[in-house]
Design a protein around this motif. Structure first.
Motif, PDB file in Angstrom:
ATOM      1  N   UNK A   1       7.986  -3.319 -17.477  1.00 51.32           N
ATOM      2  CA  UNK A   1       9.542  -2.666 -17.103  1.00 51.32           C
ATOM      3  C   UNK A   1       9.252  -2.290 -15.327  1.00 51.32           C
ATOM      4  N   UNK A   2       9.642  -3.145 -14.461  1.00 50.80           N
ATOM      5  CA  UNK A   2       9.312  -3.135 -13.378  1.00 50.80           C
ATOM      6  C   UNK A   2       9.444  -1.638 -12.632  1.00 50.80           C
ATOM      7  N   UNK A   3      10.554  -1.029 -12.854  1.00 50.77           N
ATOM      8  CA  UNK A   3      10.884   0.135 -12.504  1.00 50.77           C
ATOM      9  C   UNK A   3      10.005   1.556 -12.814  1.00 50.77           C
ATOM     10  N   UNK A   4       9.136   1.232 -13.981  1.00 48.13           N
ATOM     11  CA  UNK A   4       8.460   2.340 -14.646  1.00 48.13           C
ATOM     12  C   UNK A   4       7.296   1.594 -15.157  1.00 48.13           C
ATOM     13  N   UNK A   5       6.260   1.699 -14.273  1.00 44.22           N
ATOM     14  CA  UNK A   5       5.103   0.851 -14.612  1.00 44.22           C
ATOM     15  C   UNK A   5       4.073   1.940 -15.438  1.00 44.22           C
TER      16      UNK A   5
ATOM     17  N   UNK B   1       4.594  12.779  -1.099  1.00 43.15           N
ATOM     18  CA  UNK B   1       4.049  12.415   0.383  1.00 43.15           C
ATOM     19  C   UNK B   1       5.279  11.634   1.073  1.00 43.15           C
ATOM     20  N   UNK B   2       5.059  11.112   2.217  1.00 44.94           N
ATOM     21  CA  UNK B   2       6.027  10.438   2.792  1.00 44.94           C
ATOM     22  C   UNK B   2       6.142   8.868   2.202  1.00 44.94           C
ATOM     23  N   UNK B   3       7.399   8.418   2.444  1.00 49.31           N
ATOM     24  CA  UNK B   3       7.407   6.969   1.765  1.00 49.31           C
ATOM     25  C   UNK B   3       8.137   6.179   2.781  1.00 49.31           C
ATOM     26  N   UNK B   4       7.452   5.016   3.405  1.00 49.56           N
ATOM     27  CA  UNK B   4       7.937   3.995   4.375  1.00 49.56           C
ATOM     28  C   UNK B   4       8.497   3.156   4.031  1.00 49.56           C
ATOM     29  N   UNK B   5       9.161   2.786   2.870  1.00 50.77           N
ATOM     30  CA  UNK B   5       9.790   1.674   2.476  1.00 50.77           C
ATOM     31  C   UNK B   5      11.221   1.819   1.892  1.00 50.77           C
ATOM     32  N   UNK B   6      12.018   0.952   1.360  1.00 52.22           N
ATOM     33  CA  UNK B   6      13.335   1.221   0.935  1.00 52.22           C
ATOM     34  C   UNK B   6      13.353   1.288  -0.682  1.00 52.22           C
ATOM     35  N   UNK B   7      13.522   2.508  -1.132  1.00 57.97           N
ATOM     36  CA  UNK B   7      13.488   2.702  -2.529  1.00 57.97           C
ATOM     37  C   UNK B   7      14.833   2.342  -3.356  1.00 57.97           C
TER      38      UNK B   7
ATOM     39  N   UNK C   1      12.596   6.503 -12.332  1.00 57.46           N
ATOM     40  CA  UNK C   1      12.311   5.074 -11.940  1.00 57.46           C
ATOM     41  C   UNK C   1      12.438   4.631 -10.482  1.00 57.46           C
ATOM     42  N   UNK C   2      11.612   3.845 -10.157  1.00 61.10           N
ATOM     43  CA  UNK C   2      11.932   3.086  -8.426  1.00 61.10           C
ATOM     44  C   UNK C   2      11.190   1.945  -8.529  1.00 61.10           C
TER      45      UNK C   2
ATOM     46  N   UNK D   1       0.747  -1.343  -0.083  1.00 57.46           N
ATOM     47  CA  UNK D   1      -0.096  -0.013   0.149  1.00 57.46           C
ATOM     48  C   UNK D   1       0.674   1.237  -0.098  1.00 57.46           C
ATOM     49  N   UNK D   2       2.060   1.151   0.599  1.00 56.95           N
ATOM     50  CA  UNK D   2       2.870   2.412   0.813  1.00 56.95           C
ATOM     51  C   UNK D   2       3.494   2.543  -0.751  1.00 56.95           C
ATOM     52  N   UNK D   3       3.888   1.423  -1.378  1.00 58.58           N
ATOM     53  CA  UNK D   3       4.313   1.616  -2.875  1.00 58.58           C
ATOM     54  C   UNK D   3       3.203   2.336  -3.506  1.00 58.58           C
ATOM     55  N   UNK D   4       1.999   1.913  -3.452  1.00 56.67           N
ATOM     56  CA  UNK D   4       0.852   2.274  -4.348  1.00 56.67           C
ATOM     57  C   UNK D   4       0.471   3.588  -4.104  1.00 56.67           C
ATOM     58  N   UNK D   5       0.646   4.239  -2.856  1.00 58.60           N
ATOM     59  CA  UNK D   5       0.598   5.545  -2.377  1.00 58.60           C
ATOM     60  C   UNK D   5       1.598   6.454  -3.042  1.00 58.60           C
ATOM     61  N   UNK D   6       2.939   5.936  -3.242  1.00 59.92           N
ATOM     62  CA  UNK D   6       3.616   6.713  -3.800  1.00 59.92           C
ATOM     63  C   UNK D   6       3.579   7.123  -5.146  1.00 59.92           C
ATOM     64  N   UNK D   7       2.824   6.312  -5.658  1.00 55.49           N
ATOM     65  CA  UNK D   7       2.463   6.590  -7.228  1.00 55.49           C
ATOM     66  C   UNK D   7       1.324   7.456  -7.435  1.00 55.49           C
ATOM     67  N   UNK D   8       0.554   7.638  -6.378  1.00 57.13           N
ATOM     68  CA  UNK D   8      -0.644   8.431  -6.708  1.00 57.13           C
ATOM     69  C   UNK D   8      -0.268  10.030  -6.722  1.00 57.13           C
ATOM     70  N   UNK D   9      -1.050  10.865  -7.545  1.00 60.08           N
ATOM     71  CA  UNK D   9      -0.626  12.067  -7.860  1.00 60.08           C
ATOM     72  C   UNK D   9      -1.092  13.144  -6.641  1.00 60.08           C
ATOM     73  N   UNK D  10      -1.980  12.756  -5.613  1.00 61.88           N
ATOM     74  CA  UNK D  10      -2.352  13.412  -4.561  1.00 61.88           C
ATOM     75  C   UNK D  10      -3.238  12.497  -3.524  1.00 61.88           C
ATOM     76  N   UNK D  11      -3.348  13.096  -2.280  1.00 63.35           N
ATOM     77  CA  UNK D  11      -4.223  12.359  -1.302  1.00 63.35           C
ATOM     78  C   UNK D  11      -5.679  11.891  -1.885  1.00 63.35           C
ATOM     79  N   UNK D  12      -6.158  12.986  -2.519  1.00 69.71           N
ATOM     80  CA  UNK D  12      -7.726  12.684  -3.229  1.00 69.71           C
ATOM     81  C   UNK D  12      -7.720  11.415  -3.895  1.00 69.71           C
ATOM     82  N   UNK D  13      -6.630  11.094  -4.821  1.00 66.14           N
ATOM     83  CA  UNK D  13      -6.517  10.004  -5.773  1.00 66.14           C
ATOM     84  C   UNK D  13      -6.300   8.944  -4.900  1.00 66.14           C
ATOM     85  N   UNK D  14      -5.687   8.816  -3.728  1.00 68.01           N
ATOM     86  CA  UNK D  14      -5.397   7.725  -2.873  1.00 68.01           C
ATOM     87  C   UNK D  14      -6.954   7.235  -2.188  1.00 68.01           C
TER      88      UNK D  14
END
Length: 479
Positions: free
Chosen positions: A63-67, A324-330, A350-351, A6-19
């Motif tokens: 391409x895993x780093x660039x969905x 936003x905050x990112x809680x995993x290892x990039x 890419x990440x 969920x943290x990784x998916x959050x990092x892909x979102x453009x804003x909090x409303x999209x999440x």
């Protein structure tokens, strides 16, 4: 496909409303179909919309780093809530039925593959490595205009110094604002920002003595910029190659926006880097007239602390991705590093990510400064540079974190040297008031991320705690 959390998916979102909207689709059970390709590289499905025909959405991890996100909805937000909802459904463990890759996606993949093949072919033939052509005549005209702008700015700064800050009134402030606008005509956007920052200090109308102190510092910075900028621009105009300065921040002060291709050309890149975000915050920069998202990341392998900065201009903020905050290892294939000293700005395109382990935190902790004397010396050297970052960040080992007789929180190193912890004006919120809520185990032999600032009006160097690391846990005080 990378490890989806969920943290990784959050990092892909453009804003909090999209999440929120993406998660809402999952809660409402709006997905009619959920499919996954046999090799797990593609998630796709159908989501009910406002019309009769459901939206076809997919997330392609070929391409895993660039969905790659695709959706038939009319939204201009990228990725849209349907693509995000598809990912949230996967992270929540919903059933995805194996199915063949749809023909339209297979066709798009084939076209993308051909484009990449053509790029590789051009690069092999030397076509992809051609340096960007520079219109030297136009660039020299720009440099000439910038030098004229520096002359204009110098006259203003010297007149303000000669007249004295106490004589500045509304008429003077209006004149400064007019100069701010004029500097845009001289291609000095960096100077515009710093001059507007001076105007904000002088027009604050609060504690005048404190404002005067920081206004004088700002005038000093502007004067240093004028001197260094003039020397640099004069030398560059005489350079037949008109090369950029890739070691200092002078080009950024002059308003140059570094392109990733330029950073790569100067060798300011690093391959296969892992970064752990230690703190994150957003603020409204009135001088820049932009919202700023700032994150501080540590590179476990080297111990370097970098910062990511995203600027969202007022007029375009709603259309831009909000970090936003990112809680995993990039895990970053290619990291671009901007010119600078401590906490240099970095950027990546890419990440992928993975969960943070106890070993990661142990490696990070081993890179912390254990001597406060050495740490303070490093900070002071940074602060001596008038054009450098005035709020450096370091990770310190704290043999003890407690309250002194004065009632202030202090951290102490192994030699007994102490640093007072105090909230600093540069940050949008305080954190010292959160220290009483730390568990007792975090008060000894822990690791504290702090931001330093020189309080000119008090003649003191102060440090604000941002994050506390203890064993396998990390507590963010600012996020």
């Amino acid at each position: 496909m990378p490890e989806l959390t969920s943290s990784y998916v959050d990092s892909l979102a453009p804003n909090a409303a999209a999440i929120k909207n993406g998660m809402g689709l999952v809660r409402k059970k709006s997905f009619i179909k959920l499919n996954i390709s046999e090799n797990s590289e593609l998630l796709f499905g159908q989501c009910a919309g406002s019309g009769k025909t459901p939206y076809e959405c997919s997330v392609d991890f070929i391409v895993p780093e660039s969905p790659v996100f695709r959706c038939t909805c009319p939204s201009r937000q990228f990725p849209c809530k349907h693509a995000l909802g598809l990912l949230y459904a996967y992270t929540e463990g919903q059933t995805f039925t194996p199915a063949p890759v749809p023909e339209d996606i297979a066709s798009k993949r084939e076209k993308a593959e051909k484009r990449e093949e053509n790029k590789a072919k051009q690069a092999a033939e030397g076509g992809g490595s051609k340096p960007k052509k520079v219109n030297k005549s136009a660039l020299k005209k720009k440099i000439t205009a910038q030098l004229e702008g520096l002359d204009l700015l110098e006259k203003l700064v010297l007149s303000l110094i000669r007249g004295g800050l106490s004589t500045i009134d509304s008429k003077t402030l209006k004149m400064i604002q007019e100069h701010v606008k004029q500097l845009g005509n001289y291609y000095l956007s960096g100077a515009q920002i710093e001059l507007r920052r001076l105007a904000l200090l002088l027009g604050a109308g609060q504690d005048l003595e404190e404002n005067y102190t920081y206004a004088m510092e700002q005038l000093t910075r502007l004067h240093a910029f004028i001197k260094k900028g003039r020397v640099y621009l004069t030398a560059r105009a005489e350079d037949p190659e008109l090369a950029l300065d890739h070691e200092s921040t002078i080009d950024e002060w002059l308003g140059h926006a570094w392109q990733l291709s330029e950073l790569k050309e100067y060798g300011l890149v690093k391959e296969a880097v892992e970064l752990l975000q230690l703190t994150f915050y957003s603020y409204d920069d009135l001088a820049r007239q932009e919202y700023v998202d700032a994150g501080y990341w540590i590179e476990p392998a080297s111990g370097e602390i970098h910062r990511t900065v995203t600027y969202r201009p007022y007029k375009a903020a709603k259309l831009m991705r909000e970090e936003d905050s990112f809680n995993e290892l990039a895990r970053i294939p290619l990291l671009y590093k901007y010119p600078g000293d401590m906490n240099a700005r970095v950027r990546y395109e890419e990440m992928t990510s993975r969960a943070v382990s106890a070993d990661d935190l142990a490696l990070v902790s081993a890179k912390a400064h254990r001597s406060y004397a050495d740490a303070v010396k490093k900070v002071k050297n940074q602060l001596k540079n008038p054009l450098g970052d005035k709020t450096p960040v370091l990770l310190l080992h704290a043999a003890n974190l407690g309250v002194a007789e004065s009632g202030q929180y202090v951290i102490t190193d192994e030699s007994g040297t102490s640093l007072v912890l105090e909230d600093i004006p540069s940050l949008p919120q305080g954190t010292v008031n959160l220290l009483p809520f730390l568990p007792a185990s975090s008060l000894a032999d822990s690791y504290i991320l702090v931001m330093f600032e020189h309080r000119l009006d008090q003649g003191r160097l102060v440090a604000q705690p941002l994050t506390v690391i203890k064993d396998a846990g990390m507590t963010r005080l600012l996020y």
